[in-house]
Design an enzyme around this catalytic site. Structure first.
Site, PDB file in Angstrom:
ATOM      1  N   HIS B 140      -2.664  10.887 -52.019  1.00 20.60           N
ATOM      2  CA  HIS B 140      -2.220  11.090 -50.640  1.00 20.60           C
ATOM      3  C   HIS B 140      -1.952   9.701 -50.056  1.00 20.60           C
ATOM      4  CE1 HIS B 140      -2.637  12.058 -46.332  1.00 20.60           C
ATOM      5  NE2 HIS B 140      -2.545  13.334 -46.638  1.00 20.60           N
ATOM      6  N   ASP B 217     -11.440   9.988 -53.317  1.00 23.99           N
ATOM      7  CA  ASP B 217     -10.957  10.790 -52.193  1.00 23.99           C
ATOM      8  C   ASP B 217     -11.259  12.250 -52.534  1.00 23.99           C
ATOM      9  OD1 ASP B 217      -9.517  12.406 -50.497  1.00 23.99           O
ATOM     10  OD2 ASP B 217      -7.561  11.526 -50.955  1.00 23.99           O
ATOM     11  N   GLN B 220      -9.936  17.333 -50.934  1.00 18.10           N
ATOM     12  CA  GLN B 220      -9.532  18.660 -51.398  1.00 18.10           C
ATOM     13  C   GLN B 220     -10.516  19.239 -52.399  1.00 18.10           C
ATOM     14  OE1 GLN B 220      -6.973  20.333 -50.160  1.00 18.10           O
ATOM     15  NE2 GLN B 220      -5.918  18.734 -49.031  1.00 18.10           N
ATOM     16  N   LYS B 243     -11.062  20.207 -43.062  1.00 19.25           N
ATOM     17  CA  LYS B 243     -10.571  21.018 -44.184  1.00 19.25           C
ATOM     18  C   LYS B 243     -11.672  21.911 -44.740  1.00 19.25           C
ATOM     19  CE  LYS B 243      -7.318  17.435 -45.740  1.00 19.25           C
ATOM     20  NZ  LYS B 243      -6.040  17.824 -45.142  1.00 19.25           N
ATOM     21  N   CYS B 383       2.479  14.175 -47.631  1.00 17.91           N
ATOM     22  CA  CYS B 383       1.910  12.827 -47.587  1.00 17.91           C
ATOM     23  C   CYS B 383       1.652  12.306 -48.996  1.00 17.91           C
ATOM     24  CB  CYS B 383       0.636  12.772 -46.746  1.00 17.91           C
ATOM     25  SG  CYS B 383       0.903  13.171 -45.021  1.00 17.91           S
TER      26      CYS B 383
END
Lengths: 154, 426
Positions: B140, B217, B220, B243, B383
């Site tokens: 991202h 990261d 997700q 999220k 993104c």
């Protein structure tokens, strides 16, 4: 308002059969505009012919609204004098910000009246405006229209 | 015994899923990769905080201030526990982008300070020309641009692990991309555009082998599967609250205690100090060192409620539910003529974010027809523009289901795709 009303036949026709989709041999100004949220791109080039009328070239990639808008715009404003081109651009920007309530003037906007439904979809307004913003920027870079308006509009 | 996800019951907990869109169509929300919807428990928790305990935290000598501080630090403990962490290792930020910037700025700030006060910084964070920073081609922008900036400020070089045509990391290149020059490796756990779940343990292992720091990261992954931050093998892990059923305005950065201790501050000002003189200041211990200014107290309370909601469902059950939906969506998309999945087509080591392109149709136009059926999806480059370029597409359409979606939602999305194909005659 349903999605078919957004995609009027004129828009689909210009999307599938773009008019005048090529760059100019000797542009006086060029602008490459990108919609950074979706990656739609359009490059618009401008110049003036010997009679002081607009020459417009473009290329791009993106959604049907952005690419049809570029085709409609180039067909409409090519051959206009710069002041007429400005009038059309202002009318189109106003139409896009009308939230769908405007009654567009076909005498000024030609096929671009078909974009009236786009104004009801805020996420798509940027798509339709992209080539017109490129036109404005390209004209400013070419120094076209400055005499008429007194200032650069970019 | 895994208690399966009861979608009908869960939907009742989400007020927004009761509304209609576009000519009274029921909302089919398949854009949880962008942001998840919020259950009543989260909304109630935030409201209750404001109604009963709102005050500044870590200051004030009154009862409300004590209660607000307890709520804030209690939320930290709850959220830390959800990922197997200690509260002191968990930093609250504005969002995951800020968390990743906090990590990247540790390097550029330490490098700047090292010029004038070399003894004030930990050398692990000091970069110079010849050093490298490693990311992947599926990051991202939030885990790419801050590292580009760090390179621009320090002279370090950015490298990346490329992708296979299937949308997996090209791990054959791992040992050559991450080498003795590498000072930090920052990779995504689950791609927001491809859905790929990366073997971050192996990548972090390689990073540590060459003495580099490792960042993950997890935006997700943590909302969608059981994650213990220690198992990732990273030094820093960033993710966001919104999220995972929580409010917007709160992100997280977990760090190994020793690493957080060694990091210079990012945003400075009130709350992050130990002592302040006109000439200089000293800084608080982590996590406070990284929480300048009035923090996001109500959001932390809301996020803690979200974590309890997910805990009640069980993250194993959440992952199993999404795995089923992912397999179903991949299968249905494969059945459609003219549809190409961008990302792994096999339902192995992949999450529920499923991107695709439709021949002859721009994703914006696909999304418009889905919207006309009440289906909310993301269209665009997500993104992850360089990832789109890698696959030769300007943009994709992405469905990203969550706990409140079922197979019928996927079916409606397929109807929308076919309607768009029919309308445009492709």
């Amino acid at each position: 308002m349903n999605v078919e009303a957004l995609y009027q036949d004129i828009i689909l026709d210009h999307y599938k059969h773009p008019r005048g989709r090529q760059l100019l041999a000797d542009p006086a100004g060029e602008s490459h505009q990108v919609n950074p949220t979706c990656g739609d791109e359009v490059t618009v080039q401008v110049g003036l012919d010997s009679d002081g009328h607009l020459l417009v070239g473009y290329e791009g990639q993106g959604c049907s609204i952005s690419q049809a808008s570029a085709s409609v715009m180039s067909e409409l404003v090519a051959g206009f004098d710069p002041a007429q081109g400005d009038d059309a651009r202002r009318a189109f920007v106003e139409l896009m910000h009308s939230k769908g309530a405007a009654e567009p003037d076909e005498d000024v906007l030609g096929d671009a009246v078909a974009f009236v439904g786009v104004a009801k979809y805020p996420a798509r307004i940027k798509c339709a405006l992209l080539p017109w913003m490129a036109l404005q920027d390209a004209e400013a870079k070419a120094g076209i229209g400055i005499a008429q308006e007194g200032t650069s509009t970019s | 015994m895994l208690q399966p996800i009861d979608v009908d019951r869960i939907r009742k907990d989400f007020p927004i899923l009761q509304r209609t869109v576009r000519d009274n169509r029921p909302l089919v929300y398949l854009d949880s990769g962008a942001t998840s919807q919020k259950p009543m428990a989260v909304l109630d928790a935030e409201r209750a905080f404001y109604e009963t305990s709102n005050a500044g935290v870590h200051r004030g000598a009154h009862q409300l201030a004590e209660e607000a501080t307890d709520a804030y630090e209690g939320a930290r403990a709850t959220i830390a526990g959800f990922v197997g962490a200690q509260p002191a290792e968990l930093v609250f930020t504005k969002n995951a982008t800020e968390s990743l910037n906090l990590a990247a700025y540790a390097f550029s700030n330490a490098t700047a300070k090292a010029v004038h006060a070399p003894d004030s910084v930990d050398r692990r964070f000091v970069l110079s020309p010849g050093d490298s920073i490693v990311v992947t081609q599926m990051e991202h922008h939030a885990n790419l641009v801050p590292w580009q900036e760090a390179c621009a400020k320090t002279g370090a070089t950015l490298r990346w692990i490329g992708l296979t045509d299937e949308g997996r990391l090209d791990l054959e290149a791992l040992d050559s991309v991450i080498d003795e020059t590498t000072r930090v490796v920052s990779v995504v756990h689950q791609s927001n555009i491809l859905g790929t779940i990366n073997p971050v343990q192996a990548i972090m292992g390689r990073a540590h082998e060459v003495g580099a720091l490792g960042v993950v990261d997890a935006c997700q992954s943590i909302p969608h599967m059981p994650v213990d931050v220690h198992d990732l093998g990273a030094d820093l892990v960033a993710w966001s609250g919104h999220k995972m059923l929580g409010p917007t305005g709160i992100g997280l950065l977990w760090g190994r205690s020793e690493v957080l201790q060694a990091m210079p501050p990012f945003v400075s000002g009130g709350s992050m100090i130990e002592t302040v003189f006109m000439e200089h200041s000293t800084y608080a211990e982590p996590p406070k060192r990284f929480e300048a200014g009035t923090p996001m107290v109500a959001q932390s309370v809301g996020l803690a409620a979200a974590v309890r909601y997910l805990d009640d469902l069980g993250m194993d059950a959440v992952a199993a539910h999404e795995h089923d939906l992912t397999g179903y969506a991949l299968g249905q998309l494969e059945e459609l003529r003219g549809v190409r999945i961008i990302g792994p087509r096999d339902n192995v080591d992949r999450g529920s974010a499923v991107s695709f392109v439709v021949d002859g149709l721009h994703p914006h136009d696909v999304g418009q027809f889905l919207d006309d059926k009440g289906v909310a999806v993301r269209v665009g480059h997500h993104c992850a523009w360089p990832t789109c370029r890698r696959f030769g597409v300007p943009a994709t359409t992405r469905i990203s289901p969550y706990i409140y979606n079922d197979r019928a939602d996927i079916d409606i999305a397929m109807e929308g795709i076919m309607a768009a194909q029919k309308f445009f005659g492709v």
